[in-house]
Design a protein around this motif. Structure first.
Motif: not given
Length: 256
Positions: A92, A94, A106, A130, A167, A199, A201, A230, A232
């Protein structure tokens, strides 16, 4: 505190989100077996700064990197390091960008090389969750409707929904109110109003929902050491549907 944004402020967040989406595209173009996560971190920072922004995460509460990079059983807040990525990993990425005084945020989870089918399915389902959360994010609905949409979809498939991390609103600050959990009851929580930027996520685990924090004070890992995914987006609440301000377009182009 919840801060509703004017159209002018939303445009500034949109500009920040575009640089963020492009920075993700730069990372996506590099991510493969043998590359280290520190190399990805350096490239993201360089791109963000070259485009007039600052990495939102660097220096945030003492965090030293531009990216949170979280492989395999690390849920979020992992540190970039010099260990090369290997086939079978998922990772992931981020990222946040501060541009013109406004943040965007994101995340995207990548498969590296040959990944187990059930782990690839976890990625597909987390990404879908999501968008289901985003579909529930419109004026008149409530925060609980977003969490319910995500939780209802993923728990039916046997996944665990992380409870400790959520989030959030964002704008002049990286983290503003309200919190946006990935679980919840329909019709519960803060009422969504136009101009709210949040956001969304989902952090979804292949096994248990339970997580542990490593001794570094940042890294969050699944308790059973099974993989976690994950995804986002930063979105703004509108009358009939949310408008997505961030984009996976540059990632998807780079991965073709």
């Amino acid at each position: 505190m919840i801060v509703y944004k004017t159209e002018e402020e939303i445009e500034l967040i949109r500009a920040s989100a575009k640089v963020l989406a492009q920075a993700h595209g730069e990372v996506a173009g590099m991510i493969k077996e043998g590359v280290t996560t520190r190399q990805l971190d350096r490239r993201a920072e360089e791109f963000i700064r070259d485009n007039g922004g600052q990495p939102s995460f660097k220096g945030y509460n003492g965090f030293e990197y531009s990216l949170c990079i979280s492989p395999n059983s690390v849920v979020v807040h992992g540190f970039p390091n010099d260990e090369p990525l290997k086939s079978g990993d998922i990772v992931s990425v981020d990222c946040g960008v501060l541009l013109n005084g406004y943040h965007s945020d994101s995340a995207y989870t990548y498969p590296i090389g040959e990944v187990a089918p059930e782990v690839l399915q976890l990625l597909t389902d987390t990404k879908q969750s999501l968008y289901l959360g985003i579909e529930a994010a419109f004026a008149g609905n409530r925060i609980g409707d977003i969490g319910y949409a995500i939780q209802n979809f993923v728990e039916k498939k046997g996944y665990g929904v992380v409870r400790e991390l959520v989030g959030h609103g964002l704008g002049k600050n990286l983290h503003e109110g309200p919190e946006v959990p990935n679980y919840g009851k329909r019709g519960a929580g803060v009422k969504l109003q136009e101009g709210l930027v949040i956001a969304i996520e989902p952090m979804i685990n292949l096994g248990t929902k339970n997580v542990v924090q490593e001794k570094d004070g940042w890294t969050i890992r699944t308790k059973d050491r099974k993989p976690s995914a994950h995804f986002e987006h930063t979105v703004v609440i509108r009358k009939d549907k949310a408008e997505i301000l961030t984009s996976f377009e540059y990632i998807e182009k780079a991965l073709q």
